[in-house]
Design a protein around this motif. Structure first.
Motif, PDB file in Angstrom:
ATOM      1  N   UNK B 402       0.876  -1.307   0.050  1.00 50.32           N
ATOM      2  CA  UNK B 402       0.122   0.033   0.158  1.00 50.32           C
ATOM      3  C   UNK B 402       0.797   1.089   0.015  1.00 50.32           C
ATOM      4  N   UNK B 403       1.750   1.166   0.670  1.00 52.41           N
ATOM      5  CA  UNK B 403       2.767   2.250   0.922  1.00 52.41           C
ATOM      6  C   UNK B 403       3.340   2.721  -0.277  1.00 52.41           C
ATOM      7  N   UNK B 405       3.028   1.264  -3.568  1.00 50.72           N
ATOM      8  CA  UNK B 405       2.468   1.394  -4.970  1.00 50.72           C
ATOM      9  C   UNK B 405       2.207   2.685  -5.616  1.00 50.72           C
ATOM     10  N   UNK B 406       2.152   3.627  -5.099  1.00 50.58           N
ATOM     11  CA  UNK B 406       2.285   5.035  -5.641  1.00 50.58           C
ATOM     12  C   UNK B 406       3.501   5.288  -6.548  1.00 50.58           C
ATOM     13  N   UNK B 411       4.068   7.624  -9.908  1.00 52.65           N
ATOM     14  CA  UNK B 411       2.564   8.054  -9.760  1.00 52.65           C
ATOM     15  C   UNK B 411       2.181   8.394 -10.745  1.00 52.65           C
ATOM     16  N   UNK B 413       0.369   7.052 -13.453  1.00 52.22           N
ATOM     17  CA  UNK B 413      -0.987   6.109 -13.994  1.00 52.22           C
ATOM     18  C   UNK B 413      -2.198   6.348 -13.552  1.00 52.22           C
ATOM     19  N   UNK B 414      -2.984   5.634 -14.098  1.00 51.51           N
ATOM     20  CA  UNK B 414      -4.517   6.176 -13.889  1.00 51.51           C
ATOM     21  C   UNK B 414      -4.920   5.852 -12.535  1.00 51.51           C
ATOM     22  N   UNK B 415      -6.048   6.385 -12.028  1.00 50.74           N
ATOM     23  CA  UNK B 415      -6.747   6.086 -10.715  1.00 50.74           C
ATOM     24  C   UNK B 415      -7.347   4.831 -10.877  1.00 50.74           C
ATOM     25  N   UNK B 416      -7.756   4.334 -12.000  1.00 49.34           N
ATOM     26  CA  UNK B 416      -8.266   3.030 -12.184  1.00 49.34           C
ATOM     27  C   UNK B 416      -7.282   1.946 -11.720  1.00 49.34           C
ATOM     28  N   UNK B 418      -4.848   2.484  -9.760  1.00 48.01           N
ATOM     29  CA  UNK B 418      -4.705   2.645  -8.165  1.00 48.01           C
ATOM     30  C   UNK B 418      -5.842   1.906  -7.689  1.00 48.01           C
ATOM     31  N   UNK B 419      -7.138   2.109  -8.075  1.00 44.32           N
ATOM     32  CA  UNK B 419      -8.330   1.546  -7.459  1.00 44.32           C
ATOM     33  C   UNK B 419      -8.079  -0.004  -7.308  1.00 44.32           C
TER      34      UNK B 419
END
Lengths: 366, 700
Positions: B402-403, B405-406, B411, B413-416, B418-419
Motif C-alpha cells: 500500500x505504501x 504502489x504510488x 505516480x 498512472x490512472x486512478x483506475x 490505483x483503485x
C-alpha cells in the motif's frame, strides 16, 4: 471549571428536558422499582442515554448513585495475561465499558458479573418496615450493571452475557447503552426492555441551549446562531453544548449571528479532505489523502465515523468544487456502503478508506 | 627499515611460511600465559589476553595445514579441509571484492592511520561471504607496516626476538572461557587496544560481538563504542567493525511490529542511530559479490583442483556448474563450498548454495514492478511464495505494498489502476480465513494490474516503510493522554467520561475551553491583586468567576490530545527502530506520557482525598451533599485506596483516617436509630453488617 455539559446535565428524572414520553416511561419504571427489568437504551450519540440511565438510578436508589469511585480490578486471561481495569462504581451500580478491555471482554464480563451476582445485595433500610425509608427508594436487593457502548461487545461476550442475565437475574440488573441495535444478538434483545432514545427535536434542542445561555449570562444577538449550532452539531447535545461554551468564551460572552462556529478539528479535517478529493483526482492526491487519514486514525477517530462523515461531506455541493450530480450521489452512497461493510469485516481500516477514496475519484471522473 | 623489509618479505612468501610464523607466536603465547607472572609483567599479560584467542584459532588452522603440507599428498588434503580455507587469498589482489570498494576501504584506512581524516571507526556492512573481514586482514598486512612507528623495539619483539606484533587484532567473544563477564570483555578489549599505536600499531577488528540480544549488553556495547568515539586520546588505532547484516526470520509466524534487533541484525539495530550518525564513523556498504568475480574465482579453483575433477569425470561440466553457482549466489564462501561439494562427490548432485535472501523491500518491489529475471509473473509469485512465505504472509507486507504502489512510474498512472490495487488489498483484508487464498489473490491482482501499465521512465520513487506501526504508537499515546483527561475530570470535577466520547468531543473541546479560561484567569488574577484582600468586590468577582479561577494548568489539560491534526508526511515514516530499550536517555514518548499521567494521578488522588477529609469534618450527612464527589462508602474500601496509592503521603493518610472515624462516629447514632439496634463503636461495623444479613437471610 466543570464544563457546561456537566454543569447543566440533568441529575434526576424531573430535570430531563426533551422527549417527555420517554421521561414518563422512566418515571413509571422507577415507581415500581422492586422489579426493574433489564434495560437496553439505544439511540444516536449525544442524546442523553447515559443521563437518562443515571437519572433513573437516582430516582430508584437516591442521590448516592452519584457518589462514584474508581476501583482497580485485576483479571487473568486464559493465556495467563494480567489485565488491569478501572471500574467505576457506586454503592448501587457498577459501570463497564467494553472498549477499555479490548479482546478480553468476555472474560471480564463473566468474572465481574459473577462476582457481583454472587454477593447478595443487602438493604438496611427496608427491614425497618418504615414507610419513609421505602419512599427514599433504598429497598432493593439488586445491583445495577451499566454496560456502556454495548454495541462494541464481541459476540463471545454477548453470548456469555445472555447466560449470566438469566442465571443471576435475582441479584443484578443490566442496563445496556448502545448506539445501534443491530450489533446486539437477538437473545439479549429479547431479554431486555428496549428503550429508544431519539434525538431531541430542533425546538427542544434550541430551548435547552437557551436555558444555558440565560443561566450563564451570554448575550445572544438572535436565535440564528443557536439554530446554527444545533444544525452543525448534528443534533448531538454534547457537541452542541461544548460548541456553545467554547464559542461563548472566545467571543467574550457575546454571540453574534455571524460568529464562526467552532467545530471539532477532526471534522474540519474531513471537510478539507472531501474538497481535496473533489478537486484533485490523481494518484499523488490519493497519497496525500492517505496521510490525512492516517493522522485521523492516530487521533483515535473511529474509521467508521471517518467514512460516514466523509461520505456526507462528499455529497455536499460547494461553490469552488465540481458539482455533485444526483447520479454521483447514488454512486457515492453505494460505494460508501460497500466499504462500510468491508471495514466491519477487515482488520486494517486504511486499505478500505483509501480504496473508498480511489473509487469515489473514479466515480466522479466518469 | 630492516624490520619493514622483513615484514614485506614474509608477505611475498607463500602462505606456508606465514603459518609457521604465527604458529610460533601461538606457542610463545601459550608458554607466556602458563608461566607464573611477576607483577612487572602484568601489563604485558593484559595485552596478551586478547591476542590469545586469535592465536589459538590460527594454531588450529596451522596444525591442519602443517600436517597436510608435511605428510599428505594433495588429494588427501581436500577431504580434510574446506577449499575456502585452503585457498584463502594470500595477497590483497587475490581478495574477491569489487575494485572500487577495495579502493574505498584502502583510502579510508589510510586516512585514519595517517591522521588526515578525523575518523575513528570504519564500519563495513554487507551480507555474509562478501570478503569484508578477509579484505581487512589482508589490507592490514600491507598498510600497517607503512604506518608503524619505526626504531622503537616493541615488547613483543623483545621477547620473541624475531616476532613482530600481528598487523590486526580481533575481538573474540569467548570471555566466558576466560572468566570475564561478556559485558566487560568488550570493554576490556577496547581499553587494551588503545595502546596499539606507534610501533605497536595494528587494526582493531571487531567481527565477533558480545551477546547483543541481551539488552544490557547491547547498551554497554554501544556505550563503549561511543566512549571510543569521544575519547580524549589523540591517536587511536583504527577500529574496524565488520557487521554481517541479516534479517532473522521469525519461525513462529509471530510477527513483531517493529524493526528491532530480534528481527533484523543490521547496523541501525546493532549500533543505534547515535553511533551511526557520528561524524567520526565511516560506513562502507559491501555488496554481494558479482557474477564475474565469482566466476573468476571458481575457475581458478577448478584449475587448481584439475586432477581431482578429472578423476571424477566432471571436467566438461565445470563451466555450466560455475555459471549456475555464480548466478544463484553472491556469497563467495558458499559458492566455493558448493563447488567443492560438486567436485569431490562422485555422482551428479544438485548444487546447493545459500540463496541471496529476499528482503522486505525487494519482495515489495517484485510485486509492484515485476522481476527482471522472471518474466512470467505467475512463476515469479510462485517462487516468492515458496521461498519467503513468512515474509510475504505478514500483514506488514501488504501495508508495504500500500505504501509503495504510488511510487510506481512516479505516480504516473490512472486512478483506475490505483483503485484496482486498493480493491485487491481491501478484498484481501476482508477474506476472513487469512490463508494463502487471500494473499495470493491480492498479490496476483496487484501484479496483473501493474503489469498492464506502460512504463514511461525507469525511475521510480523512493521506497518507504509502512506507517502503520507509527500510527499504532500514536494511538497508544493518544489512549494514555485520554486516560489522563479521564483522571482529571473524575478526580477534579467528579465527572465520568467515556473514552469514545473523549476521542470525538472532549479531546478537542476540553483543552480548548480550558485554555480560554486560563487566559481569563490570568487577567483576572492581575485585576484581583489590585484589590484589597477581603474587599466585597474582590469576593464578589471571585465568586462570579469561580469557573475561571478553578483552572490550573498544572493539572488541567490545555493542549489538544494527541497534538494538532496535521497530515503525517512521508519523511516522518522512516524506518522506526524500536530503540526503547536501547537508549535509556531517549525514552519513547509514550513512556514519558505514562509516567506523567501516573504522577499526576497520584497528585489528583491525594488532592481528592484531602477534599474528602475536609468534607467530613464539616459533615452534614444529608442528601444535599451528594453533589460533592464522595466516593468513600465504607471504611474498608477507602483504606485500600490509600494503601495502594498514598505511600508518599503518610501524614495525609492519618488525617484521612481520623476524619473517617469522626465521620463514622457522627453517623453512628443515626444508623442505630433506623436499625433500632445499638452499635457501640464504629469499629464494630462489620459485625453489624453480619447481624443484618443474617436477619435478612432468615427473612428469606
Amino acid at each position: 471549571m466543570s464544563l457546561w455539559v456537566d454543569k447543566y446535565r440533568p441529575k434526576s428524572l424531573n430535570e430531563l428536558s426533551h422527549n417527555d414520553d420517554l421521561t414518563t416511561l422512566l418515571q413509571s419504571l422507577s415507581s415500581y422499582h422492586k422489579d426493574l427489568p433489564h434495560l437496553l437504551l439505544y439511540g444516536p450519540n449525544g442524546v442523553g442515554k447515559k443521563t437518562r440511565c443515571m437519572s433513573l438510578l437516582q430516582s430508584i436508589f437516591g442521590s448516592n448513585v452519584y457518589r462514584l469511585k474508581i476501583d482497580i480490578r485485576n483479571f487473568t486471561t486464559p493465556s495467563n495475561r494480567k489485565l488491569e481495569l478501572n471500574v467505576i462504581n457506586s454503592q448501587y451500580h457498577i459501570e463497564i465499558t467494553p472498549s477499555d478491555m479490548g479482546n478480553n471482554d468476555r472474560i471480564v464480563i463473566q468474572e465481574l458479573l459473577k462476582e457481583i451476582a454472587q454477593m447478595e445485595q443487602v438493604d438496611f433500610q427496608s427491614s425497618s418496615g418504615n414507610g419513609g425509608a421505602a419512599s427514599t427508594g433504598l429497598a432493593h436487593r439488586f445491583k445495577c450493571v451499566i454496560i456502556n457502548e454495548a454495541d462494541c461487545l464481541s459476540r463471545d461476550a454477548q453470548a456469555a452475557l445472555r447466560r449470566t442475565m438469566e442465571k443471576y437475574s435475582r441479584n443484578i440488573r443490566l442496563i445496556m447503552i448502545s448506539n445501534s441495535l443491530s450489533p446486539i444478538i437477538s437473545p439479549i434483545k429479547s431479554r431486555c426492555l428496549l428503550i429508544r432514545c431519539p434525538s431531541p427535536s430542533d425546538e427542544e434542542h434550541l430551548a435547552l441551549l437557551k436555558k444555558i445561555v440565560d443561566a450563564e449570562n451570554v448575550n445572544v444577538e438572535s436565535d440564528d446562531i443557536l439554530k446554527k449550532i444545533v444544525k452543525e452539531s448534528n443534533n448531538n447535545i454534547r457537541t452542541s453544548v461544548l460548541m456553545l461554551e467554547s464559542m461563548a468564551l472566545s467571543n467574550e460572552f457575546n454571540l453574534k449571528s455571524t460568529s464562526p462556529i467552532i467545530k471539532p478539528d477532526w471534522l474540519n479535517t474531513i471537510i478539507k479532505l472531501s474538497m481535496k478529493i473533489k478537486k484533485d483526482r490523481s494518484v499523488p492526491c490519493i497519497v496525500e489523502c492517505r496521510s490525512i487519514i492516517y493522522d485521523l486514525l492516530a487521533h483515535c477517530i473511529p474509521p467508521k465515523i471517518i467514512l460516514q462523515e466523509l461520505t456526507f461531506q462528499l455529497l455536499k455541493n460547494y461553490n469552488n468544487s465540481i458539482k455533485v450530480t444526483d447520479e454521483n450521489i447514488l454512486d457515492i452512497m453505494s460505494i460508501s456502503s460497500t466499504f462500510d461493510e468491508r471495514l466491519a469485516l477487515g482488520n486494517k481500516p486504511i486499505f478500505h478508506l483509501e480504496g473508498f477514496i480511489a473509487k469515489v475519484m473514479l466515480a466522479l471522473d466518469n | 627499515m630492516g624490520i619493514k623489509n622483513q615484514e614485506f618479505s614474509s608477505l611475498s612468501n607463500p602462505p606456508v611460511i606465514q603459518r609457521n610464523l604465527s604458529s610460533l607466536s601461538s606457542h610463545i603465547n601459550k608458554w607466556n600465559t602458563s608461566r607464573p607472572t611477576s607483577p612487572l609483567k602484568k601489563e604485558v599479560k593484559l595485552t596478551r589476553k586478547i591476542s590469545k584467542p586469535k592465536a589459538r584459532r590460527i594454531s588450529i588452522n596451522d596444525e591442519q595445514a602443517s600436517c597436510s603440507n608435511n605428510n599428505s599428498p594433495f588429494n588427501e588434503r581436500n577431504e580434510n579441509d574446506m577449499w575456502f580455507n585452503i585457498f584463502k587469498p594470500s595477497t590483497l589482489e587475490d581478495v574477491c571484492i569489487h575494485k572500487k570498494k577495495a579502493n574505498d576501504i584502502i583510502t579510508a584506512l589510510k586516512g585514519i592511520m595517517s591522521g588526515k581524516e578525523d575518523i575513528r571507526i570504519l564500519l563495513l556492512t554487507g551480507p555474509s561471504g562478501c570478503s569484508k573481514s578477509t579484505f581487512i586482514k589482508e589490507a592490514s598486512k600491507i598498510l600497517i607496516p607503512q604506518y608503524r612507528a619505526h626504531g622503537i623495539t616493541s615488547l613483543f619483539s623483545e621477547e620473541s626476538g624475531e616476532h613482530l606484533p600481528s598487523t590486526y587484532i580481533e575481538y573474540s567473544n569467548d570471555a566466558v572461557l576466560n572468566g570475564i563477564s561478556s559485558i566487560d570483555s568488550f570493554y576490556e578489549f577496547l581499553k587494551e587496544s588503545k595502546y596499539r599505536v606507534g610501533s605497536n600499531l595494528s587494526i582493531i577488528l571487531v567481527e565477533d560481538f558480545p551477546n547483543l540480544f541481551h539488552i544490557t549488553t547491547r547498551q554497554n556495547f554501544q556505550k563503549v563504542i561511543l566512549e571510543w568515539l569521544y575519547s580524549s586520546e589523540l591517536i587511536l588505532p583504527p577500529l574496524v567493525i565488520c557487521l554481517t547484516e541479516c534479517e532473522i526470520e521469525d519461525t513462529e509466524n509471530n510477527f513483531r511490529h517493529s524493526f528491532g534487533i530480534e528481527t533484523s541484525w543490521t547496523a541501525p539495530t546493532v549500533l543505534g542511530n547515535e553511533i551511526l550518525n557520528h561524524p567520526k564513523l565511516k560506513q562502507i556498504k559491501c555488496n554481494p559479490i558479482n557474477m564475474t568475480l565469482t566466476k573468476k574465482q571458481l575457475n581458478f579453483l577448478c584449475n587448481e583442483n584439475k586432477t581431482l575433477i578429472m578423476a571424477n569425470n566432471k571436467w566438461q561440466q565445470k563451466d555450466i556448474i560455475i555459471k549456475d553457482i555464480s548466478q544463484s549466489t553472491g556469497d563467495i564462501r558458499s559458492g566455493i563450498a558448493a563447488l567443492q561439494f560438486w567436485a569431490t562427490s562422485s555422482s551428479d548432485l544438485p548444487i546447493i548454495t545459500r540463496k541471496s535472501p529476499v528482503s522486505f523491500f525487494h519482495a515489495v518491489g517484485r510485486i509492484i514492478h515485476g522481476s527482471k529475471n522472471l518474466t512470467d509473473d505467475n512463476e515469479m509469485i510462485n517462487e516468492l511464495d515458496a521461498e519467503s512465505e513468512t515474509l510475504i504472509s505478514s500483514s506488514t507486507f501488504k501495508l508495504g505494498l500500500l505504501e509503495n504502489y504510488p511510487h510506481f512510474n512516479k505516480s504516473d498512472f490512472s486512478i483506475k489502476t490505483a483503485y484496482d490495487v486498493l480493491d485487491a488489498l481491501s478484498v484481501g483484508d476482508c477474506i476472513k480465513d487469512d490463508d494463502k487464498e487471500s494473499l495470493n489473490y491480492t498479490l496476483r491482482k496487484i501484479r496483473y494490474s501493474m503489469n498492464k501499465q506502460k512504463i514511461n521512465s525507469n525511475q521510480h520513487g523512493k521506497t518507504s516503510f509502512p506507517k502503520e506501526w507509527k500510527i499504532r504508537q500514536l494511538q497508544n499515546e493518544m489512549a494514555v493522554e485520554s486516560s489522563d483527561l479521564l483522571n482529571v475530570s473524575f478526580f477534579k470535577y467528579g465527572q465520568v467520561r467515556q473514552t469514545s466520547d473523549i476521542y470525538l468531543d472532549y479531546a478537542y473541546y476540553s483543552p480548548y475551553i480550558c485554555k480560554l479560561r486560563q487566559y481569563k484567569k490570568k487577567s483576572l488574577e492581575y485585576y484581583l491583586n489590585t484589590l484589597p484582600n477581603n474587599s466585597p468586590i474582590r469576593l464578589e468577582t471571585m465568586r462570579k468567576n469561580k469557573d475561571n479561577l478553578i483552572v490550573d494548568d498544572s493539572i488541567d489539560i490545555v493542549e489538544r490530545l494527541g497534538k494538532e491534526i496535521k497530515p503525517l508526511h512521508l519523511d516522518s515514516a522512516e524506518i522506526e527502530i524500536d530503540n526503547s530499550d536501547i537508549n535509556l536517555k531517549q525514552q519513547r514518548p509514550i513512556d514519558i506520557l505514562r509516567r506523567k499521567r501516573d504522577t499526576k494521578l497520584q497528585a489528583l488522588r491525594s488532592m481528592y482525598e484531602k477534599n474528602y477529609s475536609q468534607e467530613y469534618e464539616e459533615i452534614i450527612p444529608e442528601e444535599e451533599s451528594y453533589f460533592e464527589n464522595d466516593p468513600i462508602v465504607d471504611p474498608d474500601d477507602s483504606s485500600s485506596n490509600e494503601d495502594g496509592l498514598d505511600n508518599g503521603f503518610p501524614e495525609s493518610d492519618d488525617e484521612d483516617d481520623d476524619a473517617l472515624y469522626e465521620y463514622l462516629s457522627q453517623r453512628k447514632p443515626q444508623n442505630s436509630q433506623s436499625q433500632q439496634q445499638s452499635i457501640p463503636t464504629p469499629s464494630n461495623n462489620i459485625s453489624f453488617n453480619e447481624s443484618l444479613s443474617d436477619s435478612d437471610l432468615e427473612g428469606l
